[in-house]
Write a protein that holds these residues in place. Structure first.
Motif, PDB file in Angstrom:
ATOM      1  N   ARG B 184       0.800  -1.317   0.000  1.00 15.07           N
ATOM      2  CA  ARG B 184      -0.026   0.130   0.040  1.00 15.07           C
ATOM      3  C   ARG B 184       1.014   1.200   0.073  1.00 15.07           C
ATOM      4  O   ARG B 184       0.714   2.207  -0.646  1.00 15.07           O
ATOM      5  CB  ARG B 184      -0.885  -0.001   1.264  1.00 15.07           C
ATOM      6  CG  ARG B 184      -2.310  -0.018   0.800  1.00 15.07           C
ATOM      7  CD  ARG B 184      -3.116  -0.111   2.097  1.00 15.07           C
ATOM      8  NE  ARG B 184      -2.819  -0.040   3.388  1.00 15.07           N
ATOM      9  CZ  ARG B 184      -2.747  -0.965   4.267  1.00 15.07           C
ATOM     10  NH1 ARG B 184      -3.279  -2.185   3.937  1.00 15.07           N
ATOM     11  NH2 ARG B 184      -2.231  -0.835   5.541  1.00 15.07           N
ATOM     12  N   ARG B 185       1.982   1.175   0.579  1.00 19.50           N
ATOM     13  CA  ARG B 185       2.993   2.431   0.979  1.00 19.50           C
ATOM     14  C   ARG B 185       3.565   2.444  -0.430  1.00 19.50           C
ATOM     15  O   ARG B 185       3.623   3.703  -0.723  1.00 19.50           O
ATOM     16  CB  ARG B 185       3.957   2.256   1.859  1.00 19.50           C
ATOM     17  CG  ARG B 185       4.857   3.335   2.155  1.00 19.50           C
ATOM     18  CD  ARG B 185       5.707   3.003   3.579  1.00 19.50           C
ATOM     19  NE  ARG B 185       6.340   1.969   3.240  1.00 19.50           N
ATOM     20  CZ  ARG B 185       7.720   1.855   2.455  1.00 19.50           C
ATOM     21  NH1 ARG B 185       8.065   3.223   1.824  1.00 19.50           N
ATOM     22  NH2 ARG B 185       8.576   1.133   2.409  1.00 19.50           N
ATOM     23  N   ASP B 188       1.403   3.573  -3.002  1.00 21.08           N
ATOM     24  CA  ASP B 188       0.692   4.871  -3.030  1.00 21.08           C
ATOM     25  C   ASP B 188      -0.706   4.866  -3.157  1.00 21.08           C
ATOM     26  O   ASP B 188      -1.408   5.598  -3.503  1.00 21.08           O
ATOM     27  CB  ASP B 188       1.197   6.034  -3.636  1.00 21.08           C
ATOM     28  CG  ASP B 188       0.922   7.626  -3.215  1.00 21.08           C
ATOM     29  OD1 ASP B 188       0.509   7.630  -2.039  1.00 21.08           O
ATOM     30  OD2 ASP B 188       0.658   8.337  -3.900  1.00 21.08           O
ATOM     31  N   VAL B 189      -1.510   3.781  -2.558  1.00 17.27           N
ATOM     32  CA  VAL B 189      -2.932   3.842  -2.306  1.00 17.27           C
ATOM     33  C   VAL B 189      -3.314   3.831  -0.931  1.00 17.27           C
ATOM     34  O   VAL B 189      -2.719   3.273  -0.029  1.00 17.27           O
ATOM     35  CB  VAL B 189      -3.393   2.678  -3.205  1.00 17.27           C
ATOM     36  CG1 VAL B 189      -2.980   2.710  -4.573  1.00 17.27           C
ATOM     37  CG2 VAL B 189      -2.879   1.281  -2.737  1.00 17.27           C
ATOM     38  N   SER B 190      -4.871   4.120  -0.650  1.00 15.88           N
ATOM     39  CA  SER B 190      -5.160   4.310   0.598  1.00 15.88           C
ATOM     40  C   SER B 190      -5.773   2.929   1.224  1.00 15.88           C
ATOM     41  O   SER B 190      -5.949   2.779   2.046  1.00 15.88           O
ATOM     42  CB  SER B 190      -6.091   5.348   0.675  1.00 15.88           C
ATOM     43  OG  SER B 190      -7.092   5.213  -0.115  1.00 15.88           O
ATOM     44  N   ASN B 191      -6.194   2.111   0.170  1.00 19.43           N
ATOM     45  CA  ASN B 191      -7.077   0.936   0.394  1.00 19.43           C
ATOM     46  C   ASN B 191      -6.597  -0.410  -0.246  1.00 19.43           C
ATOM     47  O   ASN B 191      -6.227  -0.216  -1.613  1.00 19.43           O
ATOM     48  CB  ASN B 191      -8.401   1.371  -0.194  1.00 19.43           C
ATOM     49  CG  ASN B 191      -9.500   0.482   0.372  1.00 19.43           C
ATOM     50  OD1 ASN B 191      -9.303  -0.657   0.177  1.00 19.43           O
ATOM     51  ND2 ASN B 191     -10.525   1.026   0.859  1.00 19.43           N
TER      52      ASN B 191
END
Lengths: 205, 205
Positions: B184-185, B188-191
């Motif tokens: 995720r990091r 660069d996604v929130s979900n």
DNA sequence: GGCTAAACCCAAGAATTATTGGGGCTTGCG
DNA sequence: CGCAAGCCCCAATAATTCTTGGGTTTAGCC
């Protein structure tokens, strides 16, 4: 000699246009009067200069072929034959519903295109054997989703969490989970992470 | 007259083959000696009958063009030119690394193919302007994933649950969650539900 | 060597998500 | 009418997943 049947080609691949020219040069009955590489220009062309047959690609960079079809179908006395490189049967099915009078794959022998033209002139609809087989498998499982299920499927496809969805729809979190379980059941998948993938296969989005 | 340069065409669309025939019929220097519609047959052909140039489609029903390329490249004194209908730049980049000596899109003017052949015979590598532009945008965001992260990404793409993944890799479930957090990091996604989608955008699969 | 960074791993507790069991609503049918 | 089926909803509880804090190992660098 009698007048030839006029043909408009709409396909973004010049190499395909060349192939069609070579093909129709061997058939005196037909004449390609124009070859366009953008779907958007096709509509204007057929308004100003009617043709007998339009050979239309589905996959173009500016617009999908079905949209072109929707614009030009019905206007004038004209038949449209779909020539497609991919096998998006859902879209092909839609094109037939819109009034396309032939479907041929680029992977078919070129003579299939001639066959489709002949059939179209005789008032029939011609679908090449390969395409026909794929279309027949389309009507197998008509998955009907309720409006709530559809809404939640769309949010899932956008990657939203259950909690976010529950806020948006102003319902409790377990209700979201309940609808997701229904989606899992109807789409026949064992895991939430497969729902969106399966929905795309069934063209539910 | 001197001997012509021999060409093998490998493309599953007969209509494209026709287009190429028409194209090369206008250029005396070249002669198409065979046109195959299956990638798997290409390797055997060039072993039994060497050619100067192979024009190779990437998207075929039985096998991807890059696999054909990997098999035939280096054998004999032969240049391979990629002719592709789609713009899978990651795959095209890979083909160039494997040793393809030209890249042309089916959406390019046919003369680009001739230009690529000319360049190949002169010992150069030719990439059509349109393809070059797409390739240049490829190196923008180099997201480096570790082998563990890559493995877990693949399982995620197949829709497996964390628990299933933990069994497969024989690690604890929280460790799977940890790696997912890293994905995720880095992506660069929130979900979590957006990881696979983003990975596909970046051609990590 | 010592230092740092990055990958990998896990236990425990927090957060999210799923299931169960229940209720209300509407539609179609015997 | 009565009743089944489908949809929608939720509380309580169960299961899964995530985060935190801590550990190991490896590789690069001063």
């Amino acid at each position: 000699m009698t007048t030839k049947h006029t043909i408009l080609v709409v396909d973004d691949h010049p190499i395909t246009q060349s192939g069609l020219r070579l093909l129709f040069s061997r058939h005196d009955k037909y004449e390609i009067v124009e070859a366009l590489d953008r779907g958007a220009t096709a509509s204007a062309f057929v308004q100003s200069q009617p043709v007998d047959i339009v050979i239309l690609d589905l996959n173009m960079p500016d617009v999908r072929g079905v949209n072109v079809l929707a614009e030009i179908v019905g206007s004038r006395d004209m038949t449209v034959i779909i020539l497609t490189g991919e096998s998006h049967f859902q879209e092909i099915d839609y094109a037939l519903k819109l009034g396309a009078r032939g479907v041929v794959s680029k992977a078919d022998p070129p003579e299939e295109i001639i066959a489709a033209c002949e059939a179209a002139l005789a008032g029939e609809v011609y679908v090449s054997p390969q395409m026909r087989e794929g279309l027949s498998r389309l009507t197998e499982a008509p998955v009907a989703l309720s409006s709530r299920q559809m809404a939640i499927l769309h949010y899932l496809a956008q990657g939203e969490s259950n909690k976010e969805i529950s806020y948006r729809l102003s319902i409790a979190q377990p209700t979201v989970s309940f609808h997701i379980a229904e989606l899992r059941r109807k789409l026949d998948v064992s895991n939430n992470r497969k729902i969106v993938e399966r929905a795309q296969e069934l063209n539910l989005l």
